[in-house]
Design a protein around this motif. Structure first.
Motif, short mmCIF file in Angstrom:
data_model
loop_
_atom_site.label_atom_id
_atom_site.label_comp_id
_atom_site.label_asym_id
_atom_site.label_seq_id
_atom_site.Cartn_x
_atom_site.Cartn_y
_atom_site.Cartn_z
N HIS A 161 1.34 10.65 -2.84
CA HIS A 161 1.06 10.84 -1.43
C HIS A 161 2.30 10.55 -0.58
O HIS A 161 3.27 9.95 -1.06
CB HIS A 161 -0.08 9.93 -0.98
N SER A 190 5.17 11.97 -2.58
CA SER A 190 5.80 10.68 -2.92
C SER A 190 6.94 10.31 -1.98
O SER A 190 7.91 9.67 -2.40
CB SER A 190 6.30 10.69 -4.37
N ASP A 213 0.83 -1.21 0.00
CA ASP A 213 0.00 0.00 0.00
C ASP A 213 0.87 1.26 0.00
O ASP A 213 0.50 2.26 -0.61
CB ASP A 213 -0.91 0.02 1.23
N LEU A 236 1.88 2.06 -3.49
CA LEU A 236 0.76 2.61 -4.25
C LEU A 236 0.53 4.07 -3.89
O LEU A 236 0.34 4.92 -4.77
CB LEU A 236 -0.51 1.79 -3.97
N LEU A 237 0.58 4.38 -2.60
CA LEU A 237 0.38 5.76 -2.15
C LEU A 237 1.46 6.68 -2.71
O LEU A 237 1.17 7.80 -3.15
CB LEU A 237 0.38 5.82 -0.61
N CYS A 238 2.70 6.21 -2.70
CA CYS A 238 3.80 7.03 -3.22
C CYS A 238 3.66 7.27 -4.72
O CYS A 238 3.91 8.37 -5.20
CB CYS A 238 5.14 6.37 -2.91
N HIS A 239 3.25 6.24 -5.45
CA HIS A 239 3.05 6.39 -6.89
C HIS A 239 1.93 7.38 -7.20
O HIS A 239 1.90 8.00 -8.27
CB HIS A 239 2.76 5.04 -7.54
N GLN A 240 1.01 7.55 -6.24
CA GLN A 240 -0.08 8.51 -6.40
C GLN A 240 0.34 9.92 -5.96
O GLN A 240 -0.47 10.84 -6.02
CB GLN A 240 -1.29 8.05 -5.59
#
Length: 251
Positions: A13, A106, A4, A7-11
């Motif tokens: 966040h 990110s 997760d 995924l957050l970093c790729h978004q």
């Protein structure tokens, strides 16, 4: 959980890991345990570290290849009063650097808000995570909140003190006697803990800060006990409980 974070970093966040701290080897241990399954995190995590990781010759090798933002611990701010103002300025610069990183998004940032390394109980000789400093946790939370980028705070437990345990007492000078050994290590991450939910339940802002810090520490304690059973209790993966599921990163 760790997937997760990717995924957050790729978004775009941010992920902030609130952790206990066992030795200057922590960054290297965390990276090694993640490199096989999550190389992006292992390579890109930024560690908020004490100054000793770059000033103590024995500790420097553990920091090589890691992304570091160095701060002077509260425990050592007054070791030499002539250096107090310099340390204060450097900590301010590091604070600004952290804010800049978070605004860029990110980021995966590891911080240990206890202000120093864990140490064994002088009577029982048992190791456990040191209490977290409420002001340190709240500073990191506010930096994340004001970054303008979605940020998530997770509790992380680290067990690796046998690799290079700190001396029994807090030392003022660099060059303390150290012992290095080969031993099992482990890390564990728990779900995000929301400050908003705790603040809503508490009502009082100051009480909420304390309760939030305690909730993070309680989670780290629970995870640490499972890691301790797995490694020192020799239970391995069977030490897992419903809320803390262990795995072997090299299987």
């Amino acid at each position: 959980m760790i997937t997760d974070w990717c995924l957050l970093c790729h978004q775009g966040h941010n992920v902030v890991l609130i952790s206990n701290h066992q030795s200057e080897a922590d960054p290297a241990v965390i990276a090694l345990l993640l490199e096989a399954t999550n190389p992006h995190i292992a390579e890109n995590m930024t560690y908020i570290a004490g100054d000793r990781v770059i000033t103590d010759p024995l500790c420097k090798p553990f920091s090589m290849g890691r992304n570091l933002v160095c701060v002077y611990s509260k425990r050592h701010m007054n070791d030499d009063l002539e250096l107090f103002e310099m340390k204060k300025r450097e900590n301010t610069r590091s604070l600004k650097e952290m804010a800049k990183l978070l605004r860029g998004g990110s980021q995966i940032i590891w911080i240990a808000p206890s202000g120093g390394r864990d140490r064994p109980d002088p009577v029982t000789k048992e190791w456990s995570p040191e209490p977290f400093d409420t002001s340190s946790v709240d500073n990191m939370r506010r930096l994340s909140e004001y970054a303008g980028v979605p940020s998530y705070i997770y509790p992380l437990a680290v067990l690796c003190h046998d690799i290079m345990p700190p001396p029994p007492q807090v030392e003022k000078e660099i060059g303390e006697r150290r012992v290095i050994s080969f031993h099992g290590v482990g890390i564990s991450a728990a779900p995000e803990i929301s400050f908003v939910e705790i603040a809503t339940a508490c009502g009082d802002p100051e009480e909420a800060k304390v309760a939030y810090t305690q909730a993070l520490h309680d989670s780290v304690m629970q995870q640490y006990r499972v890691l301790n059973s797995a490694i020192h209790g020799k239970q391995g993966l069977e030490a897992s409980i419903p809320t803390v599921s262990l795995s072997q990163p090299w299987n």
